[in-house]
Each structure stands twice: as C-alpha cells, then as structure tokens.
Design a protein around this motif. Structure first.
Motif, PDB file in Angstrom:
ATOM      1  N   LEU A   1    -100.582  61.189  -7.935  1.00  0.00           N
ATOM      2  CA  LEU A   1    -100.413  62.631  -7.682  1.00  0.00           C
ATOM      3  C   LEU A   1     -99.631  62.856  -6.399  1.00  0.00           C
ATOM      4  O   LEU A   1     -98.740  63.712  -6.342  1.00  0.00           O
ATOM      5  CB  LEU A   1    -101.778  63.324  -7.555  1.00  0.00           C
ATOM      6  N   ALA A   2     -99.959  62.096  -5.360  1.00  0.00           N
ATOM      7  CA  ALA A   2     -99.296  62.264  -4.055  1.00  0.00           C
ATOM      8  C   ALA A   2     -97.799  61.978  -4.175  1.00  0.00           C
ATOM      9  O   ALA A   2     -96.976  62.685  -3.573  1.00  0.00           O
ATOM     10  CB  ALA A   2     -99.936  61.346  -3.021  1.00  0.00           C
ATOM     11  N   ALA A   3     -97.440  60.986  -4.965  1.00  0.00           N
ATOM     12  CA  ALA A   3     -96.016  60.652  -5.134  1.00  0.00           C
ATOM     13  C   ALA A   3     -95.293  61.789  -5.861  1.00  0.00           C
ATOM     14  O   ALA A   3     -94.199  62.210  -5.462  1.00  0.00           O
ATOM     15  CB  ALA A   3     -95.880  59.342  -5.910  1.00  0.00           C
ATOM     16  N   THR A   4     -95.924  62.319  -6.910  1.00  0.00           N
ATOM     17  CA  THR A   4     -95.305  63.413  -7.666  1.00  0.00           C
ATOM     18  C   THR A   4     -95.151  64.659  -6.791  1.00  0.00           C
ATOM     19  O   THR A   4     -94.090  65.293  -6.756  1.00  0.00           O
ATOM     20  CB  THR A   4     -96.177  63.757  -8.895  1.00  0.00           C
ATOM     21  N   ILE A   5     -96.221  64.990  -6.087  1.00  0.00           N
ATOM     22  CA  ILE A   5     -96.193  66.210  -5.262  1.00  0.00           C
ATOM     23  C   ILE A   5     -95.189  66.041  -4.117  1.00  0.00           C
ATOM     24  O   ILE A   5     -94.425  66.963  -3.801  1.00  0.00           O
ATOM     25  CB  ILE A   5     -97.612  66.535  -4.728  1.00  0.00           C
ATOM     26  N   SER A   6     -95.131  64.868  -3.524  1.00  0.00           N
ATOM     27  CA  SER A   6     -94.164  64.619  -2.428  1.00  0.00           C
ATOM     28  C   SER A   6     -92.734  64.806  -2.941  1.00  0.00           C
ATOM     29  O   SER A   6     -91.885  65.371  -2.240  1.00  0.00           O
ATOM     30  CB  SER A   6     -94.326  63.197  -1.876  1.00  0.00           C
ATOM     31  N   ALA A   7     -92.471  64.358  -4.164  1.00  0.00           N
ATOM     32  CA  ALA A   7     -91.122  64.509  -4.734  1.00  0.00           C
ATOM     33  C   ALA A   7     -90.841  65.984  -5.036  1.00  0.00           C
ATOM     34  O   ALA A   7     -89.770  66.503  -4.717  1.00  0.00           O
ATOM     35  CB  ALA A   7     -91.000  63.669  -6.000  1.00  0.00           C
TER      36      ALA A   7
ATOM     37  N   ALA B   1    -101.792  60.036   1.415  1.00  0.00           N
ATOM     38  CA  ALA B   1    -100.891  59.295   0.526  1.00  0.00           C
ATOM     39  C   ALA B   1     -99.556  60.013   0.352  1.00  0.00           C
ATOM     40  O   ALA B   1     -98.651  59.493  -0.311  1.00  0.00           O
ATOM     41  CB  ALA B   1    -101.566  59.091  -0.829  1.00  0.00           C
ATOM     42  N   MET B   2     -99.404  61.204   0.923  1.00  0.00           N
ATOM     43  CA  MET B   2     -98.139  61.942   0.770  1.00  0.00           C
ATOM     44  C   MET B   2     -97.111  61.450   1.780  1.00  0.00           C
ATOM     45  O   MET B   2     -97.464  60.983   2.857  1.00  0.00           O
ATOM     46  CB  MET B   2     -98.386  63.443   0.886  1.00  0.00           C
ATOM     47  N   THR B   3     -95.844  61.582   1.396  1.00  0.00           N
ATOM     48  CA  THR B   3     -94.786  60.991   2.213  1.00  0.00           C
ATOM     49  C   THR B   3     -93.865  62.047   2.825  1.00  0.00           C
ATOM     50  O   THR B   3     -92.788  61.727   3.324  1.00  0.00           O
ATOM     51  CB  THR B   3     -93.945  60.033   1.346  1.00  0.00           C
TER      52      THR B   3
ATOM     53  N   TYR C   1     -92.040  68.664  -3.684  1.00  0.00           N
ATOM     54  CA  TYR C   1     -91.959  69.523  -2.491  1.00  0.00           C
ATOM     55  C   TYR C   1     -91.071  68.890  -1.406  1.00  0.00           C
ATOM     56  O   TYR C   1     -91.186  69.239  -0.234  1.00  0.00           O
ATOM     57  CB  TYR C   1     -93.363  69.782  -1.932  1.00  0.00           C
ATOM     58  N   ALA C   2     -90.191  67.999  -1.823  1.00  0.00           N
ATOM     59  CA  ALA C   2     -89.398  67.238  -0.844  1.00  0.00           C
ATOM     60  C   ALA C   2     -88.560  68.118   0.077  1.00  0.00           C
ATOM     61  O   ALA C   2     -88.282  67.752   1.209  1.00  0.00           O
ATOM     62  CB  ALA C   2     -88.503  66.247  -1.573  1.00  0.00           C
ATOM     63  N   HIS C   3     -88.158  69.296  -0.406  1.00  0.00           N
ATOM     64  CA  HIS C   3     -87.269  70.132   0.408  1.00  0.00           C
ATOM     65  C   HIS C   3     -88.002  71.281   1.097  1.00  0.00           C
ATOM     66  O   HIS C   3     -87.372  72.212   1.593  1.00  0.00           O
ATOM     67  CB  HIS C   3     -86.112  70.647  -0.459  1.00  0.00           C
ATOM     68  N   THR C   4     -89.309  71.206   1.108  1.00  0.00           N
ATOM     69  CA  THR C   4     -90.090  72.257   1.785  1.00  0.00           C
ATOM     70  C   THR C   4     -91.188  71.569   2.597  1.00  0.00           C
ATOM     71  O   THR C   4     -91.361  70.361   2.504  1.00  0.00           O
ATOM     72  CB  THR C   4     -90.791  73.181   0.770  1.00  0.00           C
ATOM     73  N   THR C   5     -91.905  72.354   3.355  1.00  0.00           N
ATOM     74  CA  THR C   5     -93.102  71.833   4.035  1.00  0.00           C
ATOM     75  C   THR C   5     -94.269  72.621   3.461  1.00  0.00           C
ATOM     76  O   THR C   5     -94.560  73.733   3.922  1.00  0.00           O
ATOM     77  CB  THR C   5     -92.997  72.037   5.563  1.00  0.00           C
ATOM     78  N   PRO C   6     -94.910  72.087   2.434  1.00  0.00           N
ATOM     79  CA  PRO C   6     -95.954  72.886   1.782  1.00  0.00           C
ATOM     80  C   PRO C   6     -97.200  73.021   2.660  1.00  0.00           C
ATOM     81  O   PRO C   6     -97.454  72.194   3.530  1.00  0.00           O
ATOM     82  CB  PRO C   6     -96.275  72.074   0.523  1.00  0.00           C
ATOM     83  N   LEU C   7     -97.939  74.079   2.381  1.00  0.00           N
ATOM     84  CA  LEU C   7     -99.249  74.263   3.013  1.00  0.00           C
ATOM     85  C   LEU C   7    -100.298  73.924   1.956  1.00  0.00           C
ATOM     86  O   LEU C   7    -100.382  74.594   0.925  1.00  0.00           O
ATOM     87  CB  LEU C   7     -99.410  75.712   3.480  1.00  0.00           C
TER      88      LEU C   7
END
Ligand code: IMP
Length: 182
Positions: free
Chosen positions: A24-30, A56-58, A32-38
């Motif tokens: 999940l962390a890999a998918t979400i990191s990809a 686990a998010m990058t 939201y790659a161009h934003t800084t999510p809250l």
C-alpha cells in the motif's frame, strides 16, 4: 491468561499485515509523488496502521489526528459520532488521505468525510486497512486503497479493540466466544 490465549483464530499474521502495508505504501507514494499529502487518522484504532504505513512511504508527508467516540455497543457502531479531538492543521487546498482501521457499516467514515469535505480539501480519499463489505450500509465511500477484505466477524488486534483491550496484539484475529460472553 496471556493475551494471545484469548484468540480463537488468527486472520492476518504480523508478517501478512506488514507485507500488505508495504505494498500500500508503495502505491500511495507513487500516486502522491507530486504532492505532499496530509495523512489523517482516527484515534485509536488506526494508530499502528498510521505508524507502519507512513514509515514505509518514500515521499514527504504530513500527518494529523482526530479522535471520535461512536455511540453504540462494543461491537457495532450506531453511526452517531462525536468529535472529541479535531485536526490541528487546516486542510483547505490540501490532498488529504483518511486512514481507517476498519470500515464496517461505513457510517463513521461517511461522517468523517462530510466533516472533512466541508473544509474544502484539494482531494480527499480513504485508505482502509480492513474492509468488512458484507455489512456496508453506506456504499458511496471513496475507498481508494484497501488492505484486506474481512468476513463478517468481529476482529481485534493491530489497533482494533474489544472493550478497549487487544489493540496491542501484532496480528488480527477473532476472540474466543467465552471471552466475548464474559
Ligand atoms: P462503521 O461506522 O460501522 O463503519 O464502524 C467503524 C468503526 O467501528 C471502526 O473504526 C471500529 O472502531 C469499529 N469496528 C467495526 N468493526 C470492528 C471490528 O470487527 N473490530 C473492532 N472494531 C470494529
């Protein structure tokens, strides 16, 4: 009696949970790659989920917490929710990802979405570790990320409680019937 002796059956082991969270962390990191999510989570059930997912998010992220109480019995929500701790951050114009421990009827998530949407975020999505679809009443929730589908059983562990206990189990399981009856 040791804590794990209260458990009838393990549904998801610690290793299975951690593997799924890394996916999940890999998918979400990809995504939201161009934003800084809250990332917003609801205390206390999503405590470990927030801790493990975010580690686990990058990508850079911010986090914030809400706390609510739901009226109802120990095992079912009535949908009547009271906010007991609001967010510290303003969410207007921000990309908000709501982390939920479990979505059962969906009434709690629907309440939280209404509350957050009214503050005009740039986007608002849900990431639920567990999804008990069989009991869903509100079927319009934007659940973009889901850890596991769970059967219609009351589960504990990894943040989830029964009468405020069992949150600290590292796995997710079902209680013995005699524990629930006592
Ligand atoms: P809903 O409003 O019916 O979707 O319920 C959501 C909330 O009920 C969750 O955030 C949990 O706090 C609680 N809940 C629902 N099912 C379970 C379960 O199987 N174990 C522990 N808590 C649960």
């Amino acid at each position: 009696m040791a804590l794990d002796e209260h458990i009838d059956r393990v549904l998801f082991t610690e290793a299975q949970i951690q593997t799924r969270i890394r996916e999940l962390a890999a998918t979400i990191s990809a995504d939201y790659a161009h934003t800084t999510p809250l990332l917003v989570s609801v205390l206390k059930g999503a405590l470990y989920f927030m801790a493990d997912l975010t580690r686990a998010m990058t990508i850079p992220i911010a986090m914030d917490f809400m706390a609510i109480t739901t009226y109802g019995s120990a095992q079912a929500s009535s949908g009547a929710v009271r906010l007991i701790k609001d967010l510290d951050e303003e969410i207007s114009g921000r990309h908000v990802l709501l982390l939920e421990d479990i979505i059962d009827t969906g009434l709690t998530a629907a309440y939280l979405l209404r509350t957050l949407r009214a503050r005009d975020p740039a986007s608002l999505r849900i990431c639920a570790l567990l999804d008990k679809t069989a009991r869903r009443i509100v079927d319009t929730l934007p659940i973009s990320y889901r850890g596991f589908e769970v059967p219609d059983m009351f589960v504990v562990g990894y943040g989830l409680d029964y009468k405020q206990l069992y949150r600290n189990l590292p796995f997710i399981g079902v209680l013995k019937p005699e524990v629930v009856a006592s």
